[in-house]
Design a protein around this motif. Sequence first.
Motif, short mmCIF file in Angstrom:
data_model
loop_
_atom_site.label_atom_id
_atom_site.label_comp_id
_atom_site.label_asym_id
_atom_site.label_seq_id
_atom_site.Cartn_x
_atom_site.Cartn_y
_atom_site.Cartn_z
N SER A 1 -30.43 -8.40 26.09
CA SER A 1 -29.53 -7.27 26.25
C SER A 1 -30.00 -6.37 27.38
O SER A 1 -29.24 -5.95 28.24
CB SER A 1 -29.45 -6.45 24.96
N ALA A 2 -31.32 -6.10 27.37
CA ALA A 2 -31.86 -5.17 28.36
C ALA A 2 -31.79 -5.74 29.78
O ALA A 2 -31.37 -5.07 30.71
CB ALA A 2 -33.30 -4.82 28.01
N GLY B 1 -30.46 -7.60 32.83
CA GLY B 1 -29.13 -7.99 33.30
C GLY B 1 -28.92 -7.42 34.68
O GLY B 1 -29.87 -7.26 35.46
N LEU B 2 -27.68 -7.08 34.96
CA LEU B 2 -27.37 -6.51 36.27
C LEU B 2 -28.10 -5.20 36.49
O LEU B 2 -28.33 -4.79 37.62
CB LEU B 2 -25.87 -6.30 36.38
N GLY B 3 -28.46 -4.55 35.40
CA GLY B 3 -29.21 -3.30 35.50
C GLY B 3 -30.51 -3.51 36.26
O GLY B 3 -30.97 -2.60 36.97
N TYR C 1 -19.16 -2.77 34.25
CA TYR C 1 -20.22 -3.77 34.37
C TYR C 1 -19.62 -5.16 34.62
O TYR C 1 -20.13 -5.95 35.40
CB TYR C 1 -20.99 -3.77 33.06
N PHE D 1 -30.04 3.10 30.92
CA PHE D 1 -29.14 1.97 31.18
C PHE D 1 -29.87 0.65 31.05
O PHE D 1 -29.42 -0.27 30.38
CB PHE D 1 -28.56 2.11 32.61
N THR D 2 -31.04 0.57 31.69
CA THR D 2 -31.73 -0.71 31.75
C THR D 2 -32.26 -1.12 30.37
O THR D 2 -32.37 -2.30 30.07
CB THR D 2 -32.85 -0.67 32.81
N SER E 1 -30.68 -0.45 27.61
CA SER E 1 -29.49 -0.52 26.74
C SER E 1 -29.55 0.48 25.59
O SER E 1 -29.17 0.16 24.46
CB SER E 1 -29.29 -1.91 26.12
N THR F 1 -26.27 -0.37 20.76
CA THR F 1 -26.57 -1.79 20.95
C THR F 1 -27.94 -2.15 20.38
O THR F 1 -28.09 -3.08 19.59
CB THR F 1 -26.56 -2.11 22.46
N SER G 1 -26.05 -9.50 28.41
CA SER G 1 -25.88 -8.05 28.24
C SER G 1 -24.46 -7.71 27.78
O SER G 1 -24.29 -6.89 26.88
CB SER G 1 -26.17 -7.32 29.56
N SER H 1 -24.05 -8.38 24.18
CA SER H 1 -24.65 -7.36 23.31
C SER H 1 -23.80 -6.10 23.26
O SER H 1 -23.75 -5.41 22.25
CB SER H 1 -26.08 -7.04 23.77
N MET H 2 -23.11 -5.80 24.37
CA MET H 2 -22.23 -4.61 24.37
C MET H 2 -21.06 -4.84 23.41
O MET H 2 -20.78 -4.01 22.54
CB MET H 2 -21.66 -4.37 25.77
N MET I 1 -25.20 7.71 27.74
CA MET I 1 -26.40 7.04 27.21
C MET I 1 -27.55 8.03 26.95
O MET I 1 -28.15 8.00 25.87
CB MET I 1 -26.83 5.88 28.12
#
Length: 449
Positions: A21-22, A24-26, A104, A225-226, A228, A233, A319, A322-323, A388
């Motif tokens: 989850s953590a 990802g694109l982040g 996202y 963000f990074t 999550s 989540t 990610s 998970s969202m 967040m």
Amino acid sequence: MSRPRESFSSKLGIIAAATGSAVGLGNIWRFPYVTGTYGGGAFLVIYFLCILFVGLPALLSAFVIGRRAQKSSISSFRKLAPNTPWFLTGYLGFLGVFLVLAFYSQIAGWTLQYISFAVQNTFNGLSPTGIQNLFNEFIHDDKATLSWQIIFIIVTGLIVLLGVEKGIERFSKILMPILVLILIVLDIKALTLPNFQEGYKFLFHPDFSKIDSTVIINAMGQAFFTLSIGLGTMLIYGSYISKRDNLASTSVQVAIYNTCISILGGLAIFPAVFAFGLSPSSGSGLAFISLPSVFQSMSGGYLFGLLFFILLAIAALTSTISMLETIVGHFAEKEGGKRIRITIICTLIVIVISILPGLSTAGPLENVKIFDLNFFDLFNFSVSNVIMPVGGFLFLIFTGWYLKKEDVREELTSRGNFKAKYFNFAYILIKYIAPILVIIIFLNGLGIL
Ligand code: PHE
């Protein structure tokens, strides 16, 4: 009839899924571009401090709440704090999840287009400027970007239909390590690029004069963000963690893996940015413009490039799963067996909302601005820098001030399974230090402090 709560089959399973989850694109898209925009090394220092003193305690709080209640976010607050407005924290998270999914998925859609570019060897022979033009042309093709975006959302919906264990665990356990390996290869390659030292200097040589309230609020936003955190989540993951597992070591490991992956991404991207004459502050296209030039300049670049974008898409997928699971998990729990119908409805809602950011870079909504931001930037800003952190702040306050200290201790020691000598320190972080820092950063951002 309610099913018994699924829990992760192994310790590795929890860490893999929460890291899934953590990461990802982040890490690969957002981290480099915000670091580049907000000054490099100085931003990085503040970001590390935010991870350590705000992100980690908030992540731990999310795990504590979820595992204590054994429910998804809204129901967790309803169960642990009946007849109070605490459950609204869960609804705030839902709002955040819809908004985050909506923007996202646009970048996730870019990764699909880039897989297609890589398959067709489109980057071959293009100069860095050519690659930049290719990117600009693509993001201004609203039909293409929106189509990829919707495809990505639908794939996410389909996987969520498969359920927690099968859907998430299997994916993330095998694929994340391969992504890390490719990043390491890219980092090594980056060391051979002309001028690579400039990239290192940019990233690791902080110029503290660049720090201002915008830098700090963005560093905190990136930390939330990074990891999550703040939307529910990680709270829901907490509810899947077995009662025997160690919450503190799980959160520390997730934070460490996640941070290392961002740094590995940065070590490939920033040397490339300087080597190919790009600007580190060129915004959200940074990774998509710089990395194809690296692939081009290396032997086996075709294969590495292809594999990289496939894995990036999968990292984004773990990610987005998970969202979506944050919302589906809640309604499925409430409505019993209607998981399929709920997943389909949520997926459709996300598709409809995603049209706003989807058509804001190019297309009919290009000139629609709110607070001077288009929909994409507005969603990106409000989720990461407001929703967040506010959600994470409420998790901290709930854990530190609403739950009984003994209950928190029980969770951190897993009912006496561990000594948790660090308990008092962790508790002070959760109860005082992290929430006070969030308040200071917000007040500072508003110009009040
Ligand atoms: N942490 C994820 C990433 O860095 C994004 C995310 C945000 C995932 C919120 C879930 C919830 O890509």
